[in-house]
Each structure stands twice: as C-alpha cells, then as structure tokens.
Design a protein around this motif. Structure first.
Motif, PDB file in Angstrom:
ATOM      1  N   UNK A 242       0.823  -1.205   0.000  1.00 17.22           N
ATOM      2  CA  UNK A 242       0.000   0.000   0.000  1.00 17.22           C
ATOM      3  C   UNK A 242       0.859   1.257   0.000  1.00 17.22           C
ATOM      4  N   UNK A 243       2.004   1.184   0.711  1.00 21.54           N
ATOM      5  CA  UNK A 243       2.867   2.348   0.834  1.00 21.54           C
ATOM      6  C   UNK A 243       3.468   2.826  -0.465  1.00 21.54           C
ATOM      7  N   UNK A 244       3.562   1.946  -1.444  1.00 28.02           N
ATOM      8  CA  UNK A 244       4.087   2.364  -2.749  1.00 28.02           C
ATOM      9  C   UNK A 244       3.115   3.289  -3.467  1.00 28.02           C
ATOM     10  N   UNK A 245       1.840   3.182  -3.143  1.00 21.15           N
ATOM     11  CA  UNK A 245       0.825   3.962  -3.838  1.00 21.15           C
ATOM     12  C   UNK A 245       0.350   5.159  -3.022  1.00 21.15           C
ATOM     13  N   UNK A 246       0.265   5.001  -1.700  1.00 20.51           N
ATOM     14  CA  UNK A 246      -0.233   6.082  -0.855  1.00 20.51           C
ATOM     15  C   UNK A 246       0.947   6.688  -0.113  1.00 20.51           C
ATOM     16  N   UNK A 247       1.621   7.648  -0.766  1.00 17.56           N
ATOM     17  CA  UNK A 247       2.761   8.344  -0.174  1.00 17.56           C
ATOM     18  C   UNK A 247       2.396   9.813  -0.031  1.00 17.56           C
ATOM     19  N   UNK A 248       2.316  10.259   1.214  1.00 17.65           N
ATOM     20  CA  UNK A 248       1.886  11.636   1.431  1.00 17.65           C
ATOM     21  C   UNK A 248       3.002  12.529   1.977  1.00 17.65           C
ATOM     22  N   UNK A 249       4.202  11.991   2.148  1.00 12.18           N
ATOM     23  CA  UNK A 249       5.338  12.822   2.561  1.00 12.18           C
ATOM     24  C   UNK A 249       6.274  13.001   1.364  1.00 12.18           C
ATOM     25  N   UNK A 250       5.728  13.539   0.304  1.00 18.01           N
ATOM     26  CA  UNK A 250       6.452  13.607  -0.964  1.00 18.01           C
ATOM     27  C   UNK A 250       7.593  14.608  -0.936  1.00 18.01           C
ATOM     28  N   UNK A 251       7.499  15.627  -0.089  1.00 15.10           N
ATOM     29  CA  UNK A 251       8.568  16.636  -0.054  1.00 15.10           C
ATOM     30  C   UNK A 251       9.522  16.447   1.124  1.00 15.10           C
ATOM     31  N   UNK A 252       9.316  15.358   1.906  1.00 22.79           N
ATOM     32  CA  UNK A 252      10.169  15.088   3.077  1.00 22.79           C
ATOM     33  C   UNK A 252      10.282  16.300   3.998  1.00 22.79           C
ATOM     34  N   UNK A 253       9.164  17.002   4.148  1.00 26.24           N
ATOM     35  CA  UNK A 253       9.144  18.219   4.944  1.00 26.24           C
ATOM     36  C   UNK A 253       8.212  17.998   6.135  1.00 26.24           C
ATOM     37  N   UNK A 254       8.790  17.628   7.275  1.00 26.78           N
ATOM     38  CA  UNK A 254       7.983  17.361   8.462  1.00 26.78           C
ATOM     39  C   UNK A 254       7.725  18.649   9.225  1.00 26.78           C
ATOM     40  N   UNK A 255       6.883  18.550  10.236  1.00 28.67           N
ATOM     41  CA  UNK A 255       6.540  19.718  11.041  1.00 28.67           C
ATOM     42  C   UNK A 255       7.762  20.305  11.750  1.00 28.67           C
ATOM     43  N   UNK A 256       8.717  19.445  12.122  1.00 30.06           N
ATOM     44  CA  UNK A 256       9.893  19.929  12.835  1.00 30.06           C
ATOM     45  C   UNK A 256      10.739  20.851  11.960  1.00 30.06           C
ATOM     46  N   UNK A 257      10.878  20.490  10.682  1.00 28.99           N
ATOM     47  CA  UNK A 257      11.647  21.341   9.771  1.00 28.99           C
ATOM     48  C   UNK A 257      10.926  22.658   9.510  1.00 28.99           C
ATOM     49  N   UNK A 329       3.605  24.037   0.995  1.00 31.54           N
ATOM     50  CA  UNK A 329       4.103  23.890  -0.385  1.00 31.54           C
ATOM     51  C   UNK A 329       5.623  24.022  -0.417  1.00 31.54           C
ATOM     52  N   UNK A 330       6.314  23.151   0.302  1.00 24.89           N
ATOM     53  CA  UNK A 330       7.771  23.224   0.337  1.00 24.89           C
ATOM     54  C   UNK A 330       8.411  22.826  -0.977  1.00 24.89           C
ATOM     55  N   UNK A 331       7.747  21.958  -1.726  1.00 21.20           N
ATOM     56  CA  UNK A 331       8.279  21.521  -3.022  1.00 21.20           C
ATOM     57  C   UNK A 331       7.342  21.947  -4.153  1.00 21.20           C
ATOM     58  N   UNK A 332       6.568  22.977  -3.901  1.00 20.10           N
ATOM     59  CA  UNK A 332       5.660  23.460  -4.931  1.00 20.10           C
ATOM     60  C   UNK A 332       4.215  23.109  -4.620  1.00 20.10           C
ATOM     61  N   UNK A 333       3.297  23.879  -5.213  1.00 21.90           N
ATOM     62  CA  UNK A 333       1.868  23.705  -4.948  1.00 21.90           C
ATOM     63  C   UNK A 333       1.356  22.348  -5.412  1.00 21.90           C
ATOM     64  N   UNK A 334       1.850  21.867  -6.554  1.00 24.62           N
ATOM     65  CA  UNK A 334       1.382  20.590  -7.078  1.00 24.62           C
ATOM     66  C   UNK A 334       1.729  19.457  -6.108  1.00 24.62           C
ATOM     67  N   UNK A 335       2.949  19.453  -5.572  1.00 26.67           N
ATOM     68  CA  UNK A 335       3.353  18.424  -4.613  1.00 26.67           C
ATOM     69  C   UNK A 335       2.504  18.497  -3.349  1.00 26.67           C
ATOM     70  N   UNK A 336       2.181  19.713  -2.909  1.00 31.34           N
ATOM     71  CA  UNK A 336       1.344  19.880  -1.724  1.00 31.34           C
ATOM     72  C   UNK A 336      -0.042  19.290  -1.962  1.00 31.34           C
ATOM     73  N   UNK A 337      -0.606  19.546  -3.136  1.00 30.59           N
ATOM     74  CA  UNK A 337      -1.928  19.001  -3.466  1.00 30.59           C
ATOM     75  C   UNK A 337      -1.860  17.480  -3.525  1.00 30.59           C
ATOM     76  N   UNK A 338      -0.816  16.943  -4.156  1.00 28.17           N
ATOM     77  CA  UNK A 338      -0.653  15.485  -4.236  1.00 28.17           C
ATOM     78  C   UNK A 338      -0.534  14.875  -2.843  1.00 28.17           C
ATOM     79  N   UNK A 339       0.243  15.507  -1.974  1.00 30.92           N
ATOM     80  CA  UNK A 339       0.433  14.996  -0.615  1.00 30.92           C
ATOM     81  C   UNK A 339      -0.881  15.006   0.156  1.00 30.92           C
ATOM     82  N   UNK A 340      -1.649  16.075   0.011  1.00 31.37           N
ATOM     83  CA  UNK A 340      -2.940  16.152   0.698  1.00 31.37           C
ATOM     84  C   UNK A 340      -3.898  15.072   0.196  1.00 31.37           C
TER      85      UNK A 340
END
Length: 396
Positions: A242-257, A329-340
């Motif tokens: 499942x993890x190969x398809x549902x990846x929501x940390x696409x920009x590797x940008x956690x809350x701590x960063x 949107x750390x890696x751009x708006x499109x990546x943010x939308x994909x992650x959401x």
C-alpha cells in the motif's frame, strides 16, 4: 507497571525476548489483578460460565478438547512454517519467545480446559468438534468451526507482529540514555516512543489473553473478506504494498523542519501531536484485555469512547496531518496538493475500517444502543448543537 518494570529490567543481562516477556508478565499481572479483584470480570454473565462446576469431569471430552486445542496450535505453527513472511529474521524474537513459553503452555492447557469445561453452559465448543473431523465426522453446522478459525487467524496474525514491535521498542528504550535532556525536542521524542511502546505492549497482552474465564474471549470475528482486507492493508507485510501507492510525505518536509525557526509555535504544535497520540494510546488502554482488531470482545463505552465512536482512528489520522504538514508547499503547490490527496486516501482507509467495524458490531444490541447514545450526546452531536444555537441567536 509497564514503564516501572521496563525501568527495573533495564540492566538485566538476559536475551531481549526474555526481558520483553518479563515486562509483559508484570504488566499482565497488574491488569489481571484489576480485572479480577476490582471489576470481578470472572462473574460477568457474558463469560457463559457458572461460578461453580455444573458437571463432573468427562475424561473423553477433556481429551477431545485438548486434541482440538493442539490441532489449532499445530495449524498455526504450520502456517508460520509455510508462509515466507514468517521466515524473515524480523520475527525471530517472537519465535524465541514462543518456544520458551511452549512447555508452560503444554502443562497449563489441560488444567485450563478442565476448569472451563466443567463450568460451560454448553461444553460442546469448537475444540470439542475439531477432533471429530479426524474421524470423518463432519458437523451439520460449520459456523462454530468457521468462527473458531477466524478468531485464531486474527490472533496468529497480530500477536507475533505486536510482540516484535514491543520487543524492538523496549530495546530502543533500553539503549537510550537514562537521563532525559529537558528541552522540548528530546521530551517530545521520548514521550512519543513511550506512548507507542505502551500501545504495542497492551496489544500483545490483549491478543495473548483471549480467555473466557476473564471475559476477554472473542464473541465474533469480522465475517467479510472486505473487512479483513481494509484492516490488514494497514499492517506489515501488506502496508509495504500500500505504501508504494499512498505516499503523502512527498517533499520530506515534516513539522519539525517547518516550525524549527519558531520556538513557541514549535512547542505548541508538538504538544498538539503529543495530545493526539496520547488519546490514541488512551483508546487502546480503555479496551484493556479486550483490545483487538477484527473481533468483537465486548462493547467499550468509557474513556474517550464516551464522546466519540472511533477516538483512536480520529486521533491517529489528525496526528498524521500535523506531523506530515502536507499542505505546506515546500516543493511546490502541485506536490502539496498530491500529498494532501494521498493523506486523504490514507484517512479514507481508516474511515472504511471504522464503517466495517460498526457494521460488524451492530449485530450486538448493546452496540446499537451505544451508537444511539453517541448520536445524541457525543462530541460532534454537542458541537452541532452549539453551532445551531449560535446560528439561531444570530438569526434573531
């Protein structure tokens, strides 16, 4: 008790799986003492056991049930031997622990079966039916044996997984410095580890003790393939697929960063995550010895369940949004939308889990009454009432 025993056994020079078993044994003793001495669960009518023996010893039926029990254990062991997943070194701590406990189980099983058999309202259970299959006698109704198989498959899947998680989490706790640095980052990290350790320790104990004498037996198990699939997809090894398809940390940008430059906001955000994880673990602890996926082992209406039907799922999924911050949107708006969208898909899986659990438990009238209570007095019902009242006042 779990944390106290983990601290006391920190420097015990024994194999990790034995230290884990010791922590589990001390924690189990405390939980059993509470259930037996305070709540007196052994007298619950749902055990379907009489307080005193209601029939004499039947050596033949005792032998049948003993054979049935070890047939069940043998089938589970065969599955572990045949399935490649369980040949993985990941499961070695569970194998070592199981072999260590096997002599004790051999000695204890006849006494437990005898105790239950003499008090059961209906002694002809699945253990008594199983040996008849060896002689070619098929039951007219397979439902009891099917329920028996489903219940043991749940136990066989989750018990090794949770034991290994507990073993690994304890090893990590024991390898960490005993003295904690009192800055928020280190406190947060240690508390998160402790919360998840408590969660898996409770799960191991609950999956191991599916016993009628303490009213923690399995009443029913999820009957549909869809219900099993939507649950098991959240756990190893299926989560890897499942993890190969549902990846929501696409920009590797956690809350701590994201929040590291803002100390006050960092502490507030991290505290919110800790609160949600605490609610998640509190939900597990509320079940006590009756915690389990895919099974009905008693309806829980206290703790956080007095306000929400699925507090663990709600808290866990909200914590993911705060941890992953996919909307940044750390890696751009499109990546943010994909992650959401991907995190929304993960949330959907848990929504479907909640719905299948409700459908399963709704066969019990106690759960239907609980659903009705939450619909009238639950957290969301009260919030909706406050909103309606505020809107009515504004409309005046």
């Amino acid at each position: 008790m779990a944390l106290a025993s983990a601290w006391l056994l920190r420097d015990w020079a024994e194999a990790a799986h034995l230290k884990t078993l010791a922590v589990l044994a001390l924690s189990t003793a405390a939980m059993l003492a509470m259930d037996l001495l305070v709540y007196r669960v052994q007298f619950n009518p749902t055990t379907e056991l009489a307080p005193e023996p209601i029939r004499p010893i039947d050596p033949l039926r005792l032998l049948q049930k003993l054979i049935g029990f070890w047939m069940t254990i043998g089938c589970i062991a065969a599955l572990y031997a045949l399935l490649p997943e369980y040949g993985n070194a990941f499961y070695q701590p569970f194998k070592d622990a199981a072999l260590y406990l096997l002599p004790g189980l051999i000695v204890a099983s006849p006494f437990y079966i005898l105790h239950v058999d003499r008090r059961q309202r209906d002694p002809l259970d699945a253990y008594a039916q199983l040996p008849l299959l060896l002689t070619g006698h098929r039951p007219a109704d397979w439902s009891m044996l099917a329920a028996h198989a489903r219940g043991w498959l749940v136990k066989a899947f989750f018990l090794p997984l949770m034991f290994v998680y507990a073993n690994n989490d304890l090893a990590e706790l024991w390898s960490a410095p005993p003295l904690l640095q009192m800055d928020f980052q280190h406190v947060f990290s240690r508390l998160i580890d402790i919360f998840f350790l408590l969660d898996v320790l409770l799960a191991v104990i609950a999956y191991a003790l599916t016993l009628r004498v303490i009213d923690s037996h399995i009443r029913s198990t999820e009957p549909t393939i869809g219900g099993w699939a939507i649950c098991l997809i959240c756990y190893r090894p299926f989560v890897d697929v499942q993890g190969h398809y549902i990846q929501y940390e696409l920009d590797n940008l956690s809350w701590e960063k994201v929040l590291a430059p803002y100390p006050l906001l960092y502490a507030l955000w991290g505290s919110a995550i800790l609160l949600l994880v605490f609610i998640y673990v509190w939900s597990t602890a509320t079940f006590g010895l009756r915690f389990s996926n895919l099974t009905h082992r008693g309806i829980i209406t206290n703790g956080p369940y007095r306000w929400v039907k699925h507090p663990a799922y709600l808290a866990k999924n909200l914590s993911w949004w705060l941890i992953a911050v996919p909307f940044i949107a750390g890696a751009g708006s499109l990546t943010a939308v994909q992650s959401c969208l991907m995190l929304g898909a993960a949330n959907l899986i848990y929504y479907l889990r909640a719905r299948t659990e409700e459908r399963h438990l709704s066969a019990d009238p106690v759960y239907r009454d609980y659903q009705a209570f939450i619909a009238r007095h639950g957290l969301f019902a009260r919030a909706a009432g406050v909103i309606r009242l505020a809107y009515a006042k504004l409309a005046q």
